[in-house]
Design a protein around this motif. Structure first.
Motif, PDB file in Angstrom:
ATOM      1  N   LEU A   6       0.830  -1.191   0.000  1.00  0.00           N
ATOM      2  CA  LEU A   6       0.000   0.000   0.000  1.00  0.00           C
ATOM      3  C   LEU A   6       0.870   1.249   0.000  1.00  0.00           C
ATOM      4  O   LEU A   6       1.895   1.296   0.664  1.00  0.00           O
ATOM      5  CB  LEU A   6      -0.884   0.032   1.257  1.00  0.00           C
ATOM      6  CG  LEU A   6      -1.943  -1.058   1.346  1.00  0.00           C
ATOM      7  CD1 LEU A   6      -2.679  -0.943   2.668  1.00  0.00           C
ATOM      8  CD2 LEU A   6      -2.909  -0.953   0.193  1.00  0.00           C
ATOM      9  N   PRO A   7       0.445   2.251  -0.766  1.00  0.00           N
ATOM     10  CA  PRO A   7       1.167   3.521  -0.688  1.00  0.00           C
ATOM     11  C   PRO A   7       1.070   4.097   0.718  1.00  0.00           C
ATOM     12  O   PRO A   7       0.107   3.859   1.442  1.00  0.00           O
ATOM     13  CB  PRO A   7       0.444   4.406  -1.707  1.00  0.00           C
ATOM     14  CG  PRO A   7      -0.848   3.734  -2.005  1.00  0.00           C
ATOM     15  CD  PRO A   7      -0.670   2.283  -1.696  1.00  0.00           C
ATOM     16  N   ALA A   8       2.079   4.859   1.077  1.00  0.00           N
ATOM     17  CA  ALA A   8       2.181   5.329   2.443  1.00  0.00           C
ATOM     18  C   ALA A   8       1.065   6.292   2.815  1.00  0.00           C
ATOM     19  O   ALA A   8       0.747   6.453   3.982  1.00  0.00           O
ATOM     20  CB  ALA A   8       3.532   6.000   2.648  1.00  0.00           C
ATOM     21  N   ASP A   9       0.468   6.944   1.795  1.00  0.00           N
ATOM     22  CA  ASP A   9      -0.531   7.950   2.147  1.00  0.00           C
ATOM     23  C   ASP A   9      -1.937   7.374   2.221  1.00  0.00           C
ATOM     24  O   ASP A   9      -2.907   8.099   2.255  1.00  0.00           O
ATOM     25  CB  ASP A   9      -0.488   9.101   1.133  1.00  0.00           C
ATOM     26  CG  ASP A   9      -0.777   8.617  -0.277  1.00  0.00           C
ATOM     27  OD1 ASP A   9      -0.729   7.389  -0.500  1.00  0.00           O
ATOM     28  OD2 ASP A   9      -1.063   9.459  -1.134  1.00  0.00           O
ATOM     29  N   VAL A  10      -2.052   6.072   2.176  1.00  0.00           N
ATOM     30  CA  VAL A  10      -3.370   5.474   2.354  1.00  0.00           C
ATOM     31  C   VAL A  10      -3.753   5.532   3.826  1.00  0.00           C
ATOM     32  O   VAL A  10      -2.993   5.113   4.695  1.00  0.00           O
ATOM     33  CB  VAL A  10      -3.392   4.014   1.863  1.00  0.00           C
ATOM     34  CG1 VAL A  10      -4.692   3.339   2.264  1.00  0.00           C
ATOM     35  CG2 VAL A  10      -3.218   3.961   0.360  1.00  0.00           C
ATOM     36  N   LEU A  11      -4.912   6.109   4.073  1.00  0.00           N
ATOM     37  CA  LEU A  11      -5.408   6.177   5.432  1.00  0.00           C
ATOM     38  C   LEU A  11      -6.209   4.910   5.716  1.00  0.00           C
ATOM     39  O   LEU A  11      -7.060   4.522   4.923  1.00  0.00           O
ATOM     40  CB  LEU A  11      -6.312   7.404   5.575  1.00  0.00           C
ATOM     41  CG  LEU A  11      -6.779   7.765   6.970  1.00  0.00           C
ATOM     42  CD1 LEU A  11      -5.597   8.255   7.794  1.00  0.00           C
ATOM     43  CD2 LEU A  11      -7.838   8.852   6.883  1.00  0.00           C
ATOM     44  N   ARG A  12      -5.902   4.273   6.810  1.00  0.00           N
ATOM     45  CA  ARG A  12      -6.591   3.017   7.107  1.00  0.00           C
ATOM     46  C   ARG A  12      -7.548   3.232   8.269  1.00  0.00           C
ATOM     47  O   ARG A  12      -7.134   3.672   9.343  1.00  0.00           O
ATOM     48  CB  ARG A  12      -5.576   1.928   7.438  1.00  0.00           C
ATOM     49  CG  ARG A  12      -4.562   1.728   6.320  1.00  0.00           C
ATOM     50  CD  ARG A  12      -3.561   0.642   6.614  1.00  0.00           C
ATOM     51  NE  ARG A  12      -4.210  -0.652   6.713  1.00  0.00           N
ATOM     52  CZ  ARG A  12      -4.543  -1.247   7.848  1.00  0.00           C
ATOM     53  NH1 ARG A  12      -4.263  -0.677   8.987  1.00  0.00           N
ATOM     54  NH2 ARG A  12      -5.143  -2.402   7.846  1.00  0.00           N
ATOM     55  N   ILE A  13      -8.822   2.947   8.038  1.00  0.00           N
ATOM     56  CA  ILE A  13      -9.794   3.101   9.121  1.00  0.00           C
ATOM     57  C   ILE A  13     -10.497   1.771   9.371  1.00  0.00           C
ATOM     58  O   ILE A  13     -10.657   0.963   8.472  1.00  0.00           O
ATOM     59  CB  ILE A  13     -10.838   4.209   8.831  1.00  0.00           C
ATOM     60  CG1 ILE A  13     -11.751   3.813   7.671  1.00  0.00           C
ATOM     61  CG2 ILE A  13     -10.160   5.539   8.553  1.00  0.00           C
ATOM     62  CD1 ILE A  13     -12.872   4.802   7.447  1.00  0.00           C
ATOM     63  N   ALA A  14     -10.887   1.551  10.592  1.00  0.00           N
ATOM     64  CA  ALA A  14     -11.599   0.329  10.955  1.00  0.00           C
ATOM     65  C   ALA A  14     -12.950   0.706  11.541  1.00  0.00           C
ATOM     66  O   ALA A  14     -13.044   1.624  12.360  1.00  0.00           O
ATOM     67  CB  ALA A  14     -10.795  -0.475  11.972  1.00  0.00           C
ATOM     68  N   LEU A  15     -13.997   0.017  11.088  1.00  0.00           N
ATOM     69  CA  LEU A  15     -15.337   0.246  11.638  1.00  0.00           C
ATOM     70  C   LEU A  15     -15.593  -0.756  12.753  1.00  0.00           C
ATOM     71  O   LEU A  15     -15.542  -1.962  12.531  1.00  0.00           O
ATOM     72  CB  LEU A  15     -16.395   0.064  10.548  1.00  0.00           C
ATOM     73  CG  LEU A  15     -16.261   0.933   9.300  1.00  0.00           C
ATOM     74  CD1 LEU A  15     -17.382   0.607   8.314  1.00  0.00           C
ATOM     75  CD2 LEU A  15     -16.310   2.398   9.667  1.00  0.00           C
ATOM     76  N   VAL A  16     -15.844  -0.240  13.930  1.00  0.00           N
ATOM     77  CA  VAL A  16     -16.104  -1.103  15.078  1.00  0.00           C
ATOM     78  C   VAL A  16     -17.368  -0.609  15.760  1.00  0.00           C
ATOM     79  O   VAL A  16     -17.600   0.593  15.857  1.00  0.00           O
ATOM     80  CB  VAL A  16     -14.936  -1.056  16.096  1.00  0.00           C
ATOM     81  CG1 VAL A  16     -15.169  -2.054  17.212  1.00  0.00           C
ATOM     82  CG2 VAL A  16     -13.615  -1.343  15.416  1.00  0.00           C
ATOM     83  N   GLY A  17     -18.184  -1.538  16.226  1.00  0.00           N
ATOM     84  CA  GLY A  17     -19.381  -1.127  16.945  1.00  0.00           C
ATOM     85  C   GLY A  17     -20.194  -2.334  17.333  1.00  0.00           C
ATOM     86  O   GLY A  17     -19.983  -3.432  16.815  1.00  0.00           O
ATOM     87  N   ASN A  18     -21.127  -2.132  18.218  1.00  0.00           N
ATOM     88  CA  ASN A  18     -21.982  -3.218  18.686  1.00  0.00           C
ATOM     89  C   ASN A  18     -22.712  -3.872  17.507  1.00  0.00           C
ATOM     90  O   ASN A  18     -22.873  -3.253  16.457  1.00  0.00           O
ATOM     91  CB  ASN A  18     -23.027  -2.679  19.669  1.00  0.00           C
ATOM     92  CG  ASN A  18     -22.456  -2.444  21.057  1.00  0.00           C
ATOM     93  OD1 ASN A  18     -22.629  -1.378  21.608  1.00  0.00           O
ATOM     94  ND2 ASN A  18     -21.777  -3.418  21.607  1.00  0.00           N
ATOM     95  N   PRO A  19     -23.169  -5.094  17.679  1.00  0.00           N
ATOM     96  CA  PRO A  19     -23.958  -5.725  16.622  1.00  0.00           C
ATOM     97  C   PRO A  19     -25.156  -4.853  16.240  1.00  0.00           C
ATOM     98  O   PRO A  19     -25.755  -4.200  17.090  1.00  0.00           O
ATOM     99  CB  PRO A  19     -24.443  -7.030  17.279  1.00  0.00           C
ATOM    100  CG  PRO A  19     -23.434  -7.326  18.332  1.00  0.00           C
ATOM    101  CD  PRO A  19     -22.979  -5.992  18.838  1.00  0.00           C
ATOM    102  N   ASN A  20     -25.453  -4.854  14.945  1.00  0.00           N
ATOM    103  CA  ASN A  20     -26.648  -4.169  14.446  1.00  0.00           C
ATOM    104  C   ASN A  20     -26.629  -2.661  14.591  1.00  0.00           C
ATOM    105  O   ASN A  20     -27.688  -2.040  14.661  1.00  0.00           O
ATOM    106  CB  ASN A  20     -27.915  -4.709  15.121  1.00  0.00           C
ATOM    107  CG  ASN A  20     -28.350  -6.031  14.527  1.00  0.00           C
ATOM    108  OD1 ASN A  20     -28.185  -6.255  13.343  1.00  0.00           O
ATOM    109  ND2 ASN A  20     -28.871  -6.899  15.361  1.00  0.00           N
ATOM    110  N   CYS A  21     -25.453  -2.056  14.636  1.00  0.00           N
ATOM    111  CA  CYS A  21     -25.451  -0.596  14.710  1.00  0.00           C
ATOM    112  C   CYS A  21     -25.273   0.016  13.322  1.00  0.00           C
ATOM    113  O   CYS A  21     -25.301   1.228  13.175  1.00  0.00           O
ATOM    114  CB  CYS A  21     -24.383  -0.087  15.664  1.00  0.00           C
ATOM    115  SG  CYS A  21     -22.715  -0.302  15.045  1.00  0.00           S
ATOM    116  N   GLY A  22     -25.092  -0.828  12.306  1.00  0.00           N
ATOM    117  CA  GLY A  22     -25.047  -0.300  10.941  1.00  0.00           C
ATOM    118  C   GLY A  22     -23.657  -0.219  10.337  1.00  0.00           C
ATOM    119  O   GLY A  22     -23.455   0.511   9.375  1.00  0.00           O
TER     120      GLY A  22
END
Lengths: 212, 102
Positions: A6-22
């Motif tokens: 991956l290029p260094a300027d790729v921002l990596r985000i993770a989606l975390v949340g309770n079940p069924n929050c969308g």
């Protein structure tokens, strides 16, 4: 997919949340993916990745994770979530930003996990999803006050179901002028989410490489 | 003395709540609970599921056969629980519906 390529300027985000929050709905909206969204627990049993370009021009890789009740990981799918967020996943660095998704209509439960995620010391954004549902139920949520109290950016979001929710076809057609083919309510809404997330993504950009 | 409608009428355990009955959580009491989980672990999990003081609960479904596990609505979300673990949740009955269907 190798993280090393991956290029260094790729921002990596993770989606975390309770079940069924969308989480998966937002993931689909952001990446244009069509991952199945179903209203029963355990739908997301492995991590899924996608990519989009934010309005600010950054390339953002999104990881959609199984919805845990806590990071203490009671089950294999919750272990995936914990390990990705903590950067313990092999060949995959910890995400630059953890987007903690919360069901705005069920904040009491969801904020507990948000506090647990905050303790990790990673850059966190709280996305208050299903704001439309919360408002229909008479909840008024002061995002600015919540943000100040939690000391993290708070962004209201709505990831709606296909053809449903507060953007009926008629309203959609009347607003799609600038967006060409995007008459689909979800995709249209996606654009809004992208704008939100682009804004989000720029916020903590200065803290990338922040020691975990 | 007259009670208003919101006052708790009786305390019981979640495992004995009938379908359609509603209550609010008073406490979690894991003493002497059987099952695979250590009592402290069971307590933490129940709290993570949203069984915190004041949370509104209602039994939505009972599995067949054996009426176990049960589906419980807690405020605005739903979880499934083994009945013997639901016994750790102490609740105050707040309302009894005439019909199990809401």
């Amino acid at each position: 997919m190798s993280a090393l390529a991956l290029p260094a300027d790729v921002l990596r985000i993770a989606l975390v949340g309770n079940p069924n929050c969308g989480k998966t709905a937002i993931f689909n909206a952001l990446t244009g993916s069509r991952q199945k969204v179903a209203n029963y627990p355990g739908v997301t049993v492995e991590r899924k990745t996608g990519r989009f370009r934010s309005p600010g021009g950054s390339v953002v890789d999104v990881v959609d994770l199984p919805g845990p009740y806590s990071l203490r990981a009671h089950s294999p799918d919750e272990e995936v979530t914990r390990d990705v967020v903590l950067g313990r996943f092999a060949h995959e660095p910890a995400p630059d930003i953890v987007v903690c998704m919360a069901d705005a209509a069920n904040l009491r439960l969801n904020l507990r996990l948000a506090l647990e995620i905050r303790k990790l010391g990673r850059p966190v954004i709280l996305a208050l999803n299903m704001m439309d549902v919360a408002e229909r139920r008479g909840w008024r949520i002061d995002a600015a006050a919540l943000s100040a109290a939690l000391n993290m950016p708070v962004v209201p979001t709505v990831a709606i179901r296909r053809g449903g929710g507060p953007w009926p076809d008629r309203a959609d057609r009347s607003h799609d002028g600038g967006h060409g083919r995007d008459r689909h309510p979800v995709r249209r809404r996606l654009r809004l989410e992208r704008a939100h997330l682009g804004r989000l993504a720029r916020l903590p950009a200065g803290s990338r490489g922040h020691p975990g | 003395m007259k009670r208003n409608d919101d006052s708790p009428r009786a305390s019981c355990r979640l495992d004995s709540l009938l379908r359609g009955q509603q209550g609010s959580v008073i406490s979690i009491d894991v003493d002497g609970m059987p099952g695979p989980l250590k009592p402290s672990e069971l307590e933490r999990r129940l709290i993570e599921f949203g069984f915190v003081e004041g949370a509104r609960v209602e039994v939505l479904h009972e599995a067949f056969p054996g009426r176990d596990p049960i589906a419980v609505r807690i405020d605005d979300h739903t979880v499934a629980l083994r009945r013997k673990e639901a016994r750790a949740v102490v609740i105050a009955l707040t309302c009894q519906r005439h019909s199990a269907r809401g």
